[in-house]
Enzyme design. Structure first.
Site, PDB file in Angstrom:
ATOM      1  N   CYS A 234       0.837  -1.207   0.000  1.00  0.00           N
ATOM      2  CA  CYS A 234       0.000   0.000   0.000  1.00  0.00           C
ATOM      3  C   CYS A 234       0.864   1.245   0.000  1.00  0.00           C
ATOM      4  O   CYS A 234       0.471   2.292  -0.497  1.00  0.00           O
ATOM      5  CB  CYS A 234      -0.910  -0.006   1.219  1.00  0.00           C
ATOM      6  SG  CYS A 234      -0.013  -0.203   2.761  1.00  0.00           S
TER       7      CYS A 234
HETATM    8  P1  NAD Z   1      -9.354  -6.588  -0.664  1.00  0.00           P
HETATM    9  O1  NAD Z   1     -10.035  -5.319  -0.307  1.00  0.00           O
HETATM   10  O2  NAD Z   1      -9.767  -7.273  -1.905  1.00  0.00           O
HETATM   11  O3  NAD Z   1      -9.563  -7.671   0.523  1.00  0.00           O
HETATM   12  C1  NAD Z   1      -9.196  -7.387   1.859  1.00  0.00           C
HETATM   13  C2  NAD Z   1      -9.990  -8.301   2.795  1.00  0.00           C
HETATM   14  O4  NAD Z   1     -11.359  -7.922   2.773  1.00  0.00           O
HETATM   15  C3  NAD Z   1      -9.948  -9.784   2.408  1.00  0.00           C
HETATM   16  O5  NAD Z   1      -9.859 -10.547   3.575  1.00  0.00           O
HETATM   17  C4  NAD Z   1     -11.294  -9.980   1.736  1.00  0.00           C
HETATM   18  O6  NAD Z   1     -11.762 -11.306   1.765  1.00  0.00           O
HETATM   19  C5  NAD Z   1     -12.171  -9.076   2.575  1.00  0.00           C
HETATM   20  N1  NAD Z   1     -13.423  -8.638   1.935  1.00  0.00           N
HETATM   21  C6  NAD Z   1     -13.659  -8.444   0.609  1.00  0.00           C
HETATM   22  N2  NAD Z   1     -14.935  -8.000   0.436  1.00  0.00           N
HETATM   23  C7  NAD Z   1     -15.491  -7.909   1.680  1.00  0.00           C
HETATM   24  C8  NAD Z   1     -16.772  -7.507   2.153  1.00  0.00           C
HETATM   25  N3  NAD Z   1     -17.739  -7.102   1.327  1.00  0.00           N
HETATM   26  N4  NAD Z   1     -17.000  -7.535   3.487  1.00  0.00           N
HETATM   27  C9  NAD Z   1     -16.042  -7.940   4.348  1.00  0.00           C
HETATM   28  N5  NAD Z   1     -14.806  -8.347   3.959  1.00  0.00           N
HETATM   29  C10 NAD Z   1     -14.522  -8.324   2.634  1.00  0.00           C
HETATM   30  O7  NAD Z   1      -7.793  -6.275  -0.659  1.00  0.00           O
HETATM   31  P2  NAD Z   1      -6.556  -7.243  -1.025  1.00  0.00           P
HETATM   32  O8  NAD Z   1      -6.526  -7.494  -2.494  1.00  0.00           O
HETATM   33  O9  NAD Z   1      -6.530  -8.418  -0.107  1.00  0.00           O
HETATM   34  O10 NAD Z   1      -5.288  -6.315  -0.635  1.00  0.00           O
HETATM   35  C11 NAD Z   1      -4.747  -5.331  -1.479  1.00  0.00           C
HETATM   36  C12 NAD Z   1      -5.248  -3.952  -1.083  1.00  0.00           C
HETATM   37  O11 NAD Z   1      -4.968  -3.716   0.296  1.00  0.00           O
HETATM   38  C13 NAD Z   1      -4.549  -2.829  -1.836  1.00  0.00           C
HETATM   39  O12 NAD Z   1      -5.489  -1.866  -2.222  1.00  0.00           O
HETATM   40  C14 NAD Z   1      -3.582  -2.235  -0.785  1.00  0.00           C
HETATM   41  O13 NAD Z   1      -3.254  -0.883  -0.996  1.00  0.00           O
HETATM   42  C15 NAD Z   1      -4.359  -2.449   0.476  1.00  0.00           C
HETATM   43  N6  NAD Z   1      -3.480  -2.483   1.645  1.00  0.00           N
HETATM   44  C16 NAD Z   1      -3.490  -1.427   2.504  1.00  0.00           C
HETATM   45  C17 NAD Z   1      -2.633  -1.406   3.594  1.00  0.00           C
HETATM   46  C18 NAD Z   1      -2.634  -0.247   4.556  1.00  0.00           C
HETATM   47  O14 NAD Z   1      -2.193  -0.434   5.691  1.00  0.00           O
HETATM   48  N7  NAD Z   1      -3.099   0.936   4.161  1.00  0.00           N
HETATM   49  C19 NAD Z   1      -1.771  -2.486   3.829  1.00  0.00           C
HETATM   50  C20 NAD Z   1      -1.791  -3.567   2.939  1.00  0.00           C
HETATM   51  C21 NAD Z   1      -2.655  -3.556   1.855  1.00  0.00           C
END
Ligand code: NAD
Length: 436
Positions: A234
């Site tokens: 991120c």
């Molecule tokens: P994602 O949003 O697709 O999924 C994150 C989590 O949310 C997963 O466990 C997923 O199963 C869950 N999820 C998905 N839809 C949901 C819903 N409707 N209700 C509840 N839970 C739900 O993200 P990803 O692909 O796993 O990770 C990549 C993203 O994470 C990138 O955008 C990155 O920038 C961000 N990220 C941010 C940080 C930070 O600290 N700011 C750190 C790491 C990653």
């Protein structure tokens, strides 16, 4: 879900009652982890293609997080407020009960732990809903934690978005890390239910390069910031804003291109690999589309190679001359592609850095301390690195962004203890005072 919540709620009562035992348990977990280092590192390499050297770093950080929060348990958990002698007013921090933690795949060990450790330290039970792409690592983490912690305190609930949504509806508070799109929905749902929620989401972090920046140092910072773990962070550097004239711009670009071309894409098990395959083919398609789009509206000056073997292997990619309002300059592509822009003044650099909806982190490259502080204060980001890569976090310092990158209270360090507790004010009157 109801059974899991009920078990966690029951276990939390005795867990929250004994801070000395909590501190000892978290410290014991940290020690036990060390004997499972190779297994955990191998799992991260296999499951999320993390290059082995980075996986070792993540493991070391996980142990440090556990050690840090095992001590934080014993910090003061409230204040005494002046009142009539001999009465007493205490303001105490109390745990909520069961914390629901929803995590992404890119730090499959560190992110679950930097949420769970502070939540546990202050006396909550936790239920983690890991990413579908990092389930094995989360289940192994659960196995290790449950060898030491009382049963029911640390729980992993595998599943997809529907399981995550159920957890939002069932837990007492929610901490989410992931994409902005999903995060915004979770924040809205939790708020509608009246639950405390924090969300850490995407970024589009800029690196501002001042005319006096050392080019060798800069190249090394951009290598880590933009390309480590194939740009799947991120906090990755997505834009490089060079301040200076054409001659300076071309010197900076030469140095960045030379640095990027040295980086090896390949098997994450190989110690020499800097960029491993992207997490899945959809992500690889996004990388290919971004490269094609950059060629169309600007130019690709390094990398941009497409893997025809189906191995989803990207290369460290730098682009130039993308129009500042183009989607590539504003929207996160979770891959090793970074855009170079050049401006004449520091004011223009700050304006361009701030011209996105995200505000996670930024870096400033200069030997002018005064300029770095002046610029830092004008950047709309939660974090600023002076002479360092945008990527990389300190587990003992507040972590989080501004604008669309984050919602709610900060994670990590002592700041995280506030999120996982609420304040209870207790007023103790002396037994002799009559109320009239
Ligand atoms: P994602 O949003 O697709 O999924 C994150 C989590 O949310 C997963 O466990 C997923 O199963 C869950 N999820 C998905 N839809 C949901 C819903 N409707 N209700 C509840 N839970 C739900 O993200 P990803 O692909 O796993 O990770 C990549 C993203 O994470 C990138 O955008 C990155 O920038 C961000 N990220 C941010 C940080 C930070 O600290 N700011 C750190 C790491 C990653």
């Amino acid at each position: 879900m109801n059974d899991l919540i009920a078990t966690a709620r029951k276990a939390q009562i005795s867990w929250s009652a004994n801070p000395i035992a909590r501190s000892a348990a978290l410290s014991a977990v940290a020690k036990s982890f060390i004997t499972h280092r190779d297994q955990m590192v191998d799992l991260m390499v296999d499951e999320v293609n993390k290059p082995i050297t980075e996986a070792r770093g993540e493991f070391a950080r996980a142990v440090a997080i556990l050690e840090y929060f095992s001590q934080a348990v014993l910090d003061p958990d409230g204040t005494s407020i002046p009142t009539l002698d001999p009465n007493l007013i205490l303001s105490l921090r109390r745990p909520y009960g069961v914390a629901g933690l929803i995590t992404p795949w890119n730090f499959p060990l560190a992110i679950p732990l930097w949420k769970a450790a502070p939540a546990l330290a202050v006396g909550n039970a936790v239920i983690i809903k890991p990413s579908e792409f990092a389930t094995k690592t989360a289940l192994f983490l659960q196995e290790l934690m449950n060898k030491t912690l009382p049963q029911g305190i640390f729980n992993v609930l595998p599943g997809g978005s529907e399981v995550g949504a159920e957890l939002v509806d069932s837990a007492d508070l929610i901490s989410f890390t992931g994409s902005a799109k999903v995060g915004r929905g979770i924040v809205a749902r939790a708020a509608a239910l009246g639950k405390p929620v924090q969300a850490e989401m995407g970024g589009h972090s800029p690196a501002i390069v001042l005319p006096d920046a050392d080019l060798e140092l800069l190249a090394s910072h951009i290598q880590i910031g933009a390309f480590s773990y194939s740009g799947q962070k991120c906090t990755a550097t997505r834009r490089i804003i060079i301040v200076g004239n054409e001659k300076r711009k071309s010197e900076v670009i030469d140095s960045l291109v030379a640095g990027a071309e040295k980086l090896i894409s390949g098997d994450p098990r190989d110690e020499k690999t800097f960029l491993g395959p992207l997490i899945h083919s959809d992500s690889y398609k996004n990388y290919c589309a971004a490269v094609a789009s950059a060629r169309e509206v600007g130019s690709v000056i390094s990398g941009g190679r497409i893997d025809e073997t189906g191995g989803n292997l990207p290369s460290a990619t730098l682009t130039d001359s993308i129009p500042p309002v183009h989607q590539l300059m504003c929207e996160e592509v979770f891959a090793p592609i970074t855009h170079i822009a050049s401006v004449s003044t520091t004011d223009e650099a700050i304006a361009l850095a701030n011209a996105v909806l995200y505000g996670l982190t930024a870096s400033i490259h200069t030997s002018d301390l005064e300029a770095s502080l002046r610029i830092s204060k004008r950047l709309e980001t939660g974090m600023v690195k002076v002479n360092g890569p945008t990527a990389g976090v300190d587990f003992h310092a507040p972590f989080g962004g501004d604008k669309d990158s984050s919602y709610g209270m900060r994670e990590q360090g002592k700041a995280s203890l506030d999120f996982y507790t609420h304040t209870q004010t207790i007023t103790v009157n002396s037994g002799t005072r009559k109320f009239q």
